[in-house]
Design an enzyme around this catalytic site. Sequence first.
Site, mmCIF file in Angstrom:
data_model
loop_
_atom_site.group_PDB
_atom_site.id
_atom_site.type_symbol
_atom_site.label_atom_id
_atom_site.label_comp_id
_atom_site.label_asym_id
_atom_site.label_seq_id
_atom_site.Cartn_x
_atom_site.Cartn_y
_atom_site.Cartn_z
ATOM 1 N N GLU A 1 -4.080 0.186 -9.197
ATOM 2 C CA GLU A 1 -2.865 0.931 -9.061
ATOM 3 C C GLU A 1 -1.819 0.294 -9.771
ATOM 4 O O GLU A 1 -1.748 -0.774 -8.949
ATOM 5 C CB GLU A 1 -2.478 1.821 -8.103
ATOM 6 C CG GLU A 1 -3.019 3.285 -7.871
ATOM 7 C CD GLU A 1 -2.693 4.136 -5.865
ATOM 8 O OE1 GLU A 1 -2.528 4.961 -6.645
ATOM 9 O OE2 GLU A 1 -2.665 3.041 -5.256
ATOM 10 N N ASN B 1 -3.502 6.077 -1.735
ATOM 11 C CA ASN B 1 -3.028 6.295 0.212
ATOM 12 C C ASN B 1 -2.954 6.904 0.784
ATOM 13 O O ASN B 1 -2.610 7.666 1.844
ATOM 14 C CB ASN B 1 -2.761 4.807 0.589
ATOM 15 C CG ASN B 1 -3.624 3.053 0.483
ATOM 16 O OD1 ASN B 1 -4.941 3.419 1.051
ATOM 17 N ND2 ASN B 1 -3.232 1.868 -0.109
ATOM 18 N N HIS C 1 -1.628 -2.637 -7.356
ATOM 19 C CA HIS C 1 -1.910 -2.232 -5.586
ATOM 20 C C HIS C 1 -2.884 -2.689 -6.010
ATOM 21 O O HIS C 1 -4.256 -1.841 -6.781
ATOM 22 C CB HIS C 1 -1.425 -0.492 -5.734
ATOM 23 C CG HIS C 1 -2.378 -0.257 -4.136
ATOM 24 N ND1 HIS C 1 -2.663 0.893 -3.870
ATOM 25 C CD2 HIS C 1 -2.310 -0.963 -3.229
ATOM 26 C CE1 HIS C 1 -3.306 0.807 -2.419
ATOM 27 N NE2 HIS C 1 -2.958 -0.289 -1.660
ATOM 28 N N SER D 1 0.663 -1.194 0.116
ATOM 29 C CA SER D 1 -0.154 0.358 -0.117
ATOM 30 C C SER D 1 0.775 1.506 -0.020
ATOM 31 O O SER D 1 0.447 2.323 0.177
ATOM 32 C CB SER D 1 -0.824 -0.012 1.601
ATOM 33 O OG SER D 1 -1.520 -1.094 1.108
HETATM 34 N N1 LIG Z 1 -6.123 -4.238 4.434
HETATM 35 C C1 LIG Z 1 -6.720 -3.689 2.638
HETATM 36 O O1 LIG Z 1 -7.360 -1.992 2.674
HETATM 37 C C2 LIG Z 1 -5.880 -3.373 1.400
HETATM 38 C C3 LIG Z 1 -5.315 -2.424 0.627
HETATM 39 C C4 LIG Z 1 -4.845 -2.427 -0.291
HETATM 40 C C5 LIG Z 1 -3.439 -3.343 -0.324
HETATM 41 N N2 LIG Z 1 -2.998 -3.922 0.913
HETATM 42 C C6 LIG Z 1 -1.925 -4.288 1.016
HETATM 43 O O2 LIG Z 1 -2.084 -5.774 0.730
HETATM 44 C C7 LIG Z 1 -0.806 -6.612 1.707
HETATM 45 C C8 LIG Z 1 -2.082 -7.466 2.821
HETATM 46 O O3 LIG Z 1 -2.663 -6.746 4.054
HETATM 47 P P1 LIG Z 1 -4.194 -7.636 3.823
HETATM 48 O O4 LIG Z 1 -5.296 -6.400 4.462
HETATM 49 O O5 LIG Z 1 -4.153 -8.398 3.551
HETATM 50 O O6 LIG Z 1 -3.307 -8.195 5.928
HETATM 51 P P2 LIG Z 1 -3.344 -9.156 6.589
HETATM 52 O O7 LIG Z 1 -3.251 -8.988 8.012
HETATM 53 O O8 LIG Z 1 -5.745 -9.502 6.366
HETATM 54 O O9 LIG Z 1 -2.872 -10.878 6.097
HETATM 55 C C9 LIG Z 1 -1.266 -10.319 5.786
HETATM 56 C C10 LIG Z 1 -1.415 -11.867 5.560
HETATM 57 O O10 LIG Z 1 0.216 -11.902 5.515
HETATM 58 C C11 LIG Z 1 0.936 -13.506 5.602
HETATM 59 N N3 LIG Z 1 2.068 -13.403 6.500
HETATM 60 C C12 LIG Z 1 2.756 -12.500 7.429
HETATM 61 N N4 LIG Z 1 4.315 -12.975 6.903
HETATM 62 C C13 LIG Z 1 4.786 -13.259 5.826
HETATM 63 C C14 LIG Z 1 5.442 -14.164 5.258
HETATM 64 N N5 LIG Z 1 6.317 -13.355 5.846
HETATM 65 N N6 LIG Z 1 4.989 -15.129 4.137
HETATM 66 C C15 LIG Z 1 4.066 -15.439 3.878
HETATM 67 N N7 LIG Z 1 2.505 -14.929 4.647
HETATM 68 C C16 LIG Z 1 3.216 -14.272 5.770
HETATM 69 C C17 LIG Z 1 -0.371 -13.495 7.313
HETATM 70 O O11 LIG Z 1 0.384 -14.121 7.969
HETATM 71 C C18 LIG Z 1 -1.626 -13.320 6.830
HETATM 72 O O12 LIG Z 1 -2.762 -13.967 6.849
HETATM 73 C C19 LIG Z 1 -0.262 -5.843 2.794
HETATM 74 O O13 LIG Z 1 0.723 -5.083 1.869
HETATM 75 C C20 LIG Z 1 -1.178 -4.128 2.751
HETATM 76 O O14 LIG Z 1 -0.605 -2.842 2.795
HETATM 77 C C21 LIG Z 1 -3.799 -3.630 2.092
#
Ligand SMILES: NC(=O)c1ccc[n+]([C@@H]2O[C@H](COP(=O)([O-])OP(=O)(O)OC[C@H]3O[C@@H](n4cnc5c(N)ncnc54)[C@H](O)[C@@H]3O)[C@@H](O)[C@H]2O)c1
Length: 292
Positions: free
Chosen positions: A153, A191, A141, A120
């Site tokens: 994005e 963001n 993204h 993000s």
């Molecule tokens: N939440 C949002 O609205 C959003 C929107 C766009 C992008 N993102 C980006 O997407 C990414 C994930 O966010 P999310 O909201 O899905 O988080 P989340 O906490 O729901 O999921 C993260 C997952 O990653 C896993 N994980 C952690 N470390 C790991 C590793 N070393 N190897 C493999 N798996 C691992 C965890 O077990 C978990 O299942 C982040 O970079 C975030 O910035 C989030």
Amino acid sequence: MSKISTVGVIGAGQMGNGIAHVCALGGYDVLLSDADPARIDTALQTITKNLTRQVQRNTIKQGDMDAALKRIKGATKYADLAPCDLVIESIVEQDEAKRKVFADLKPVLRPDAILASNTSSISITRLAAATDRSDKFIGLHFMNPAPVMEVVEIIRGLGTSQETYDTSVAFIQSLGKNIANAEDFPAFIVNRVLVPMINEAVYTLYEGVGSVEAIDKAMRMGAHHPMGPLELADFIGLDTCLSIMQVLYEGLADSKYRPCPLLVKYVEAGWLGRKTQRGFYDYRTDPPTPTR
Ligand SMILES: NC(=O)c1ccc[n+]([C@@H]2O[C@H](COP(=O)([O-])OP(=O)(O)OC[C@H]3O[C@@H](n4cnc5c(N)ncnc54)[C@H](O)[C@@H]3O)[C@@H](O)[C@H]2O)c1
């Protein structure tokens, strides 16, 4: 342009499951991986539930759902990702953790495979430097929830090749999504604008200007936002919101991006929003109750 047929998704959290869902529905074979294998099972259940909802709403056919589910397989070790033409990383928003994943993937991936991050906010150029293929590295993204939101994005790092960009554009378009090109600066476009607004809403709560409910109601009804900013923060994940503010604060060295101490406190408590059942609202009650 390279041909993409198998997509790896690393991180089966709320974004990873949405990306896997969209790719499988788009006709790609998907290998879904997570450090915690239980998260893969949970993600498959979530994808089944969300596809079922799409069938009920007549946006897809039962046959599309069945075919999509058959295309998704769990990958419990990185070696399973060897057949991938594209790998999309979507683990926690932490620089070090992401860089370690890319380093660990080096011996596994084919030399021509493209590597993407769903970060993000973190610099694509910086993440690319942890790989053996900065020319084949790109930011893709997706927005949350990935199956519903219409835009992705695309962020090119300093070394991203034109071929990687063109292949990525064709891939995102094949998923039925629009593209917004963003330069590689902290938090890109969405963001950079959205999360400081959420942080300001948390300051508004912290300073006692309004209650959780008053702030959300004011922004829903007064600015016509579909969700209030605190409700939205819970939806995104408060840890992700905090990480994005930290990247903006450090990356742009401007005090206007200082994360609100109350946001820090919620993250310290492990109250991360919907995914932990508690954030600015407590989701264990129906309807959810404000926690301040
Ligand atoms: N939440 C949002 O609205 C959003 C929107 C766009 C992008 N993102 C980006 O997407 C990414 C994930 O966010 P999310 O909201 O899905 O988080 P989340 O906490 O729901 O999921 C993260 C997952 O990653 C896993 N994980 C952690 N470390 C790991 C590793 N070393 N190897 C493999 N798996 C691992 C965890 O077990 C978990 O299942 C982040 O970079 C975030 O910035 C989030």
